[in-house]
Design an enzyme around this catalytic site. Structure first.
Site, PDB file in Angstrom:
ATOM      1  N   LEU A 185      42.046  29.457  37.734  1.00  0.00           N
ATOM      2  CA  LEU A 185      42.091  28.593  38.908  1.00  0.00           C
ATOM      3  C   LEU A 185      41.206  27.379  38.714  1.00  0.00           C
ATOM      4  O   LEU A 185      41.598  26.254  39.004  1.00  0.00           O
ATOM      5  CB  LEU A 185      41.644  29.362  40.144  1.00  0.00           C
ATOM      6  CG  LEU A 185      42.683  30.328  40.711  1.00  0.00           C
ATOM      7  CD1 LEU A 185      42.151  30.960  41.978  1.00  0.00           C
ATOM      8  CD2 LEU A 185      43.981  29.614  40.989  1.00  0.00           C
ATOM      9  N   ALA A 186      40.001  27.580  38.219  1.00  0.00           N
ATOM     10  CA  ALA A 186      39.088  26.456  38.064  1.00  0.00           C
ATOM     11  C   ALA A 186      39.527  25.555  36.908  1.00  0.00           C
ATOM     12  O   ALA A 186      39.717  24.354  37.087  1.00  0.00           O
ATOM     13  CB  ALA A 186      37.668  26.968  37.836  1.00  0.00           C
ATOM     14  N   GLY A 187      39.709  26.143  35.743  1.00  0.00           N
ATOM     15  CA  GLY A 187      40.045  25.352  34.556  1.00  0.00           C
ATOM     16  C   GLY A 187      41.404  24.690  34.672  1.00  0.00           C
ATOM     17  O   GLY A 187      41.558  23.504  34.368  1.00  0.00           O
ATOM     18  N   ARG A 199      31.109  43.641  50.207  1.00  0.00           N
ATOM     19  CA  ARG A 199      31.424  44.531  49.094  1.00  0.00           C
ATOM     20  C   ARG A 199      30.220  45.316  48.588  1.00  0.00           C
ATOM     21  O   ARG A 199      30.331  46.502  48.295  1.00  0.00           O
ATOM     22  CB  ARG A 199      31.990  43.696  47.950  1.00  0.00           C
ATOM     23  CG  ARG A 199      33.348  43.170  48.300  1.00  0.00           C
ATOM     24  CD  ARG A 199      33.890  42.274  47.231  1.00  0.00           C
ATOM     25  NE  ARG A 199      35.267  41.944  47.566  1.00  0.00           N
ATOM     26  CZ  ARG A 199      36.004  41.083  46.891  1.00  0.00           C
ATOM     27  NH1 ARG A 199      35.507  40.461  45.857  1.00  0.00           N
ATOM     28  NH2 ARG A 199      37.240  40.862  47.248  1.00  0.00           N
ATOM     29  N   GLU A 243      34.040  30.975  38.104  1.00  0.00           N
ATOM     30  CA  GLU A 243      33.162  32.137  37.953  1.00  0.00           C
ATOM     31  C   GLU A 243      32.149  31.940  36.829  1.00  0.00           C
ATOM     32  O   GLU A 243      31.098  32.580  36.810  1.00  0.00           O
ATOM     33  CB  GLU A 243      34.014  33.396  37.691  1.00  0.00           C
ATOM     34  CG  GLU A 243      33.211  34.699  37.760  1.00  0.00           C
ATOM     35  CD  GLU A 243      34.057  35.950  37.467  1.00  0.00           C
ATOM     36  OE1 GLU A 243      35.294  35.824  37.401  1.00  0.00           O
ATOM     37  OE2 GLU A 243      33.477  37.025  37.311  1.00  0.00           O
ATOM     38  N   HIS A 252      33.020  46.193  42.971  1.00  0.00           N
ATOM     39  CA  HIS A 252      34.021  46.163  44.040  1.00  0.00           C
ATOM     40  C   HIS A 252      34.258  47.569  44.577  1.00  0.00           C
ATOM     41  O   HIS A 252      34.484  48.492  43.812  1.00  0.00           O
ATOM     42  CB  HIS A 252      35.331  45.581  43.500  1.00  0.00           C
ATOM     43  CG  HIS A 252      36.272  45.161  44.572  1.00  0.00           C
ATOM     44  ND1 HIS A 252      36.902  46.064  45.381  1.00  0.00           N
ATOM     45  CD2 HIS A 252      36.673  43.941  44.982  1.00  0.00           C
ATOM     46  CE1 HIS A 252      37.662  45.403  46.240  1.00  0.00           C
ATOM     47  NE2 HIS A 252      37.549  44.120  46.023  1.00  0.00           N
ATOM     48  N   SER A 273      43.284  45.883  46.630  1.00  0.00           N
ATOM     49  CA  SER A 273      42.754  44.752  47.393  1.00  0.00           C
ATOM     50  C   SER A 273      41.825  45.187  48.515  1.00  0.00           C
ATOM     51  O   SER A 273      42.050  46.174  49.203  1.00  0.00           O
ATOM     52  CB  SER A 273      43.895  43.960  47.991  1.00  0.00           C
ATOM     53  OG  SER A 273      43.380  43.056  48.939  1.00  0.00           O
TER      54      SER A 273
END
Lengths: 232, 251, 646
Positions: free
Chosen positions: C44-46, C338, C432, C267, C285
């Site tokens: 997502l970032a890259g 979490r 991240e 998680h 999820s």
């Protein structure tokens, strides 16, 4: 031209020509039905068609339809084989829900063509072509009923044709809905509907043909009716 | 409680794209039926490494059925004999003790083998690059709720968009056709107003790229949808046909 | 200390980002064409950054470890993405999202960064909808929302259980559009092995072509690291098999500070471990906690009977069930953050109430099915239930799911300033891979938000502030001695590993490391354990260099070599995590020191001594890294003990 240089275009050509041939088959089947009930009526239809200009034009279109359908079938199949790559799978299983016919359309098509050649030699050659070019002087090109009944008196000829109709049935059951799918005339709702309609339609056509063949055999081969012959 | 099985594996080994490949037979023992298919291959590889041999190369990454990296043609089925899952979600409880499992790579001209069971699927990226997007730059978007989208359309777009690009459709297709993949993306964007704007252009460009890359012609056998791990529907192909024909008739 | 300038813009919190953008330096379009940027990673970032930089006109080289950018592990995020749209009219706002994120992060994140994140969160949703991301909608055609842990509003946008996939495919499609335009040079199946520094600035990378095994050099005016987190240090985690922390470690070795390595998120809702061959853990999820209720038996003998297979969970009467989250945290119930949920599960299992193998608790949907009907539950979670059934062979509609916490996300990462630049000029870290926005604990549905915020809306601005004075710098040649040296170092590193020719496979060593990490540097940590971990990790390191076996060739496709290089870096990270955890004498977020807890067993922070970002500077192999502190000053919110009870 997108109809030849794109995959979907080529498939559209297959679909449209296929649907056109389905129309022809429907007509042919209806016409045959007449023979069972009245050889005279059948001959009258043959006479109406014969070798007139409009029939010849239609025959040309029909032939073109066949030729296009066949050429494109081989063309597409060659491309598809190439797309498959050089190594074949060692184990291949037909997934659930995939019709056998859909994966064997070319084979079914070839069976249909082979019979078509015999069929043409038996009838078209002796009727329309004969009328045009007098290729068989000793055959009356106008006496379609005699020609047909003479062939279908024999059980093995009927059996041969029944095999053909089965191949045709398989070819049509996939071909019909697949053609509509290819021209985009399908969605989730119509998916199963088209399949059912296609199956019913193919069954009606093939049963119609088969009925005529069997009925003629029963009438003239088993019951020994006299074969009506037109005066030469 | 844990059940284990012994298996014979026939694995396709191929050095590189041009080399000739062949099957090698291996035996693995004591495989827990709770382990996944890829974990079974991990065990095989550990065994091969311990024997000083090179491990079998196969693609895998997320191991939870979403990245689309894993492939494998197992006993005649892409992603194995179970339905609607990827190979990484296939569990060994689907097999019986003593089974022989044949493992092959995707075989298609569009996906050349890189090594063993690993194939090159960059063709899919090229098809997306040809038009699988909406042509908008960052920053220009209006408010997300400015355009209402019927829930049924959004849901249908989502179903098409769930394609993971694994290539099982091409692998399953006897024609090596990529139509299900292409149609899923074309459908997703054609169903949404944001993608509708350039629907014709997209259909034209993506199909042209697909053809150029040597994928086969779709004959609607439906094997793709039957083997698709995400159950992407065949009706997407009808929509792609429709979009494409419409686009071409407009030309 | 001069290196740790966080460059937070002056002014009121709500105006910082606006002010920054108004005064930052930009690069004009003609000059953008002359500037090259390397982006490592396509998640997502890259992916978002590479696409956006391409749109802006920069020349981007983008590297991807998988065969396609569409496979980055962002794809596995299921639940959703947060945004402060307040479409549900439930009192949400940018400030509230900011506040929840700071609080969720246990007051260990930088205020200005988090506020900016909350601010741009709304643009992300707009952008994604415009890309054709099929978010869930209501019948009226508007976007639907769901709620997530750590928040009292419904602000999470989702696309079935595949939100990460849809957002990633959105970024991927934008990226491929730029690839098509020739603005992004995409290289797939490449892995970064070093960052090249020329005159103190990051100017390139050394990459390994994973198909040919060749070592290749690439130069650019700036380098962006977007390679995700290092959660796989635990071997078993929810991360993808190829997810690794190597790029971050290479930056660290070249002088970038590594911040808060100890902050690792466990998680709470993962499918429990089943056996020793297990290669990864599957996440269910967090959205399941919306309708599922978590419980264990109240009586130890019931738990024992269940473990022995004599009792079924459905046979346990309502009054004999301990819904421990609802009991302990009445206000948030099953939707506590979490870290809290994970520790509570561990606490119950450690006390002997665990089910399954003993390391599992129930997540029960029978109430939800009664309340909403099976169809509604299926519409919400159908694909997750199906996934669970395929893996566990149990029907969650009938018997409760079993879950247990697992390593999932790492809040720590490369230290970056407000501009997302590391301590090495020209080297940026996003997503991240950096440490920035989540403090000591990340809230659900915030990773997607941060990745896309960095990629679409932050880095494309801030990197220009750096690049604006680089426009006179001509393209670099990869023949510079710095590149040659870096390549030589990489090759000697590879040759060293190949020459060991020992007996153990990479995975078997990685499993050993993972066991130490989860035993001593996992959910509960203490001084003695961490000290032991450091000794044990050193032992593994010795074993690694003396007994590792890598079959095959060094400069050809070699998966074992890839894994070995990553494991070498995981060992470094593991040590760093233990060092950081040992030094941080407090409990906060994902870092729980057993010595520092309240009487009720809640995390006890020590704000006086530890309200800082712990940044570690590499000092050479086997040298203790040096600690630098970035003090956290909370100007705008009142720091409180986190409380999810009322």
């Amino acid at each position: 031209m997108w109809l030849t240089n794109s995959s979907i275009g080529r498939k559209v050509v297959m679909s449209v020509s296929g649907l056109f041939l389905v129309l022809f088959l429907t007509f042919h089947m209806c016409m045959n039905l007449a023979l069972v009930f009245s050889p005279e009526a059948y001959n009258a239809i043959c006479g109406f068609l014969g070798a007139r200009w409009y029939t010849l034009a239609l025959t040309a279109v029909l032939a073109a339809g066949f030729v296009v359908h066949i050429i494109f079938a081989f063309w597409l199949t060659l491309q598809n084989r190439k797309a498959r790559g050089t190594d074949r799978y060692a184990v291949n299983v037909r997934p659930q829900g995939v019709e056998w016919s859909s994966q064997n359309m070319l084979v079914l098509g070839i069976i249909v063509i082979l019979f078509l050649i015999i069929h043409m030699a038996q009838f078209w050659f002796k009727m329309q072509l004969n009328e045009l070019a007098n290729v068989c002087p000793d055959v009356n090109p106008h006496d379609g009923s005699y020609l047909v009944i003479s062939e279908f008196k024999n059980w093995w000829m009927v059996a041969l044709y029944l095999v053909w109709f089965v191949a045709l049935w398989f070819h049509l059951t996939h071909g019909f809905w697949s053609a509509l799918h290819t021209i985009g005339f399908n969605n989730n709702t119509w998916f199963n509907r088209w399949k059912v309609i296609g199956n019913v339609f193919a069954t009606i056509i093939c049963l119609g043909f088969a009925f005529v063949a069997v009925a003629l055999y029963v009438q003239y081969g088993v019951l020994g009716w006299e074969v009506p012959q037109m005066a030469h | 409680m844990e059940k284990t099985i012994d298996l014979t594996l026939k694995v396709w080994r191929q050095r590189d794209r041009k080399a000739k490949g062949q099957f090698e037979t291996y035996n693995v023992k004591g495989i827990s039926t709770d382990s996944s298919f890829l974990e079974m291959l991990d065990v095989l590889n550990e065994q091969l490494i311990n024997e000083g041999k090179e491990p079998v190369v196969f693609d895998h990454d997320c191991r939870e059925g979403i990245c689309g990296m894993c492939s494998l043609y197992i006993n005649g089925h892409p992603h194995g004999p179970d339905s609607a899952i990827t190979t990484c979600q296939l569990h060994m409880r689907k097999f019986k003790n003593g089974d022989t499992i044949t493992i092959e790579p995707w075989r298609s001209a569009g996906f050349p083998v890189i090594r063993d069971l690993m194939v090159d699927r960059t063709a899919y990226d090229q098809i997306i690059a040809a038009g699988g997007y909406t042509s908008i730059n960052v920053g220009g978007a209006q408010d997300a709720n400015a355009v209402l989208i019927p829930k049924t359309d959004a849901d249908e777009a989502m179903d098409a968009a769930s394609c993971i690009g694994c290539g099982a459709c091409v692998a399953a297709c006897k024609n090596g056709s990529a139509m299900l993949f292409v149609s899923a993306k074309v459908s997703q964007l054609a169903l949404l107003p944001q993608g509708r704007v350039e629907a014709a252009r997209r259909a034209r460009a993506m199909v042209a790229k697909m053809d150029e890359l040597g994928f086969g012609n779709c004959t609607n056998t439906g094997a793709c949808a039957a083997e698709c791990p995400k159950s992407v529907s065949l009706s997407n192909i009808a929509r792609l046909n429709r979009e494409f024909i419409k686009a071409k008739l407009q030309d | 200390m001069s290196k740790l300038d966080s460059k937070i813009p002056a002014g009121p919190l709500a105006e910082k980002w606006t002010n920054y953008k108004a005064t930052q330096k930009l690069v004009n379009p003609a000059n953008k064409r002359r500037l090259d940027v390397i982006v490592v990673g396509t998640g997502l970032a890259g992916g978002a950054a590479a696409a956006t930089l391409g749109e802006l006109g920069f020349n981007v080289i983008n590297f991807c470890i998988q065969d396609s950018p569409r496979r980055a592990h962002s794809i596995a995020a299921q639940g959703g993405i947060n945004a402060a749209k307040n479409y549900q009219n439930d009192g949400d706002s940018v400030y509230r999202l900011f506040y929840d994120t700071i609080k969720g992060g246990d007051y260990r994140a930088r205020e200005a960064n988090v506020y900016r994140l909350a601010e741009v969160s709304n643009n992300i949703i707009d952008q994604c909808v415009a890309q054709g991301v099929p978010f869930a909608r209501e019948y009226g055609g508007l976007l639907d929302n769901r709620s997530f842990g750590g928040a009292q509003v419904s602000r999470t946008f989702y696309a079935k259980g595949q939100t990460g996939q849809q957002l990633l495919l959105g970024a991927y499609s934008s990226l491929m559009r730029q690839v098509n335009k020739g603005k992004v040079d995409l290289r797939t199946r490449y892995e970064m092995l070093d960052v090249v520094i020329v005159d103190g600035r990051a100017r390139g990378v050394i990459m390994r072509n994973l198909v040919t095994g060749g070592i290749e050099r690439f130069a650019a005016h700036a380098v962006v690291i977007a390679t995700g987190g290092y959660g796989n240090v635990f071997f078993l985690s929810t991360n993808a098999m190829a997810s690794n922390g190597s790029a971050a470690v290479q930056c660290y070795r070249k002088g970038a500070y590594f911040a808060n390595p100890a902050y690792a998120q466990i998680h709470p809702t993962c499918i429990p471990v089943h056996g020793e061959f297990q290669s990864k853990l599957t996440l269910m999820s967090e959205s399941l906690r919306n309708d599922g209720r978590i419980w264990v038996p109240k009586k130890k003998e019931d738990a024992e009977a269940i473990r022995a297979g004599k009792l079924k969970p459905t046979q346990i009467k309502e009054e004999d069930r301990d819904y421990y989250l609802e009991r302990r945290y009445p206000a948030f119930g099953n939707l506590v953050p979490r870290d809290v949920a994970s520790r509570a599960a561990k606490e119950r299992c450690d006390a002997g109430y665990g089910v399954g193998t003993g390391l599992a608790v129930y997540l029960d949907f029978s109430d939800a099915i009664k309340r909403l009907g099976r169809d509604a539950v299926e519409a919400r979670y159908g694909n997750l239930f199906q996934m669970y059934e395929k893996i566990v062979d149990d029907n969650p509609y009938e018997t409760p799911m079993m879950i247990y916490p697992a390593s999932h996300y790492t809040m720590g990462g490369i230290w970056v300033d407000y501009e997302l630049q590391t301590t090495i000029p020209g080297l940026f870290a996003i997503g991240e891979a950096n440490f920035s926005d989540h403090g000591a604990n990340r809230l659900g549905a915030s990773a997607l938000m941060q990745g896309l915020a960095d990629g679409y809306f932050v880095l494309p601005y801030t990197i220009q502030n750096y690049l604006s004075d680089q426009i006179q710098v001509p393209r670099f040649s990869t023949d510079l001695p710095e590149f040659a040296e870096a390549e030589k170092a990489v090759k000697s590193r590879i040759d060293r590993l190949m020459a060991i020719k020992g007996k153990q496979s990479v995975d078997s060593l990685h499993k050993k490391l993972g066991r130490i990490m989860s035993d001593y540097v996992g959910m509960g940590r203490n001084k003695a354990g961490l000290e032991k971990a450091l000794v044990e990790i050193d032992k593994i390191k010795k074993e690694f260099y003396s007994d590792l076996r890598i079959p095959g060739e060094a400069y050809a496709l070699n998966v074992e070599l890839e894994k070995a290089l990553r494991l070498e870096d995981f060992i470094e990270i593991g040590k760093l995590m233990a060092i950081d955890a040992l030094h941080r004498e407090e409990s906060c977020g994902g870092h729980f020191r057993e010595e520092h807890q309240t009487e009720e067993g809640e995390a006890k922070r020590n704000d006086e001594q530890f309200m800082y970002v712990g940044c570690w500077e590499y000092k050479g192999e086997d040298q203790k890294p040096e600690l630098h502190k970035e003090e956290l000053n909370y100007e705008f919110i009142k720091v409180q003990q986190r409380n999810y009870k009322q």
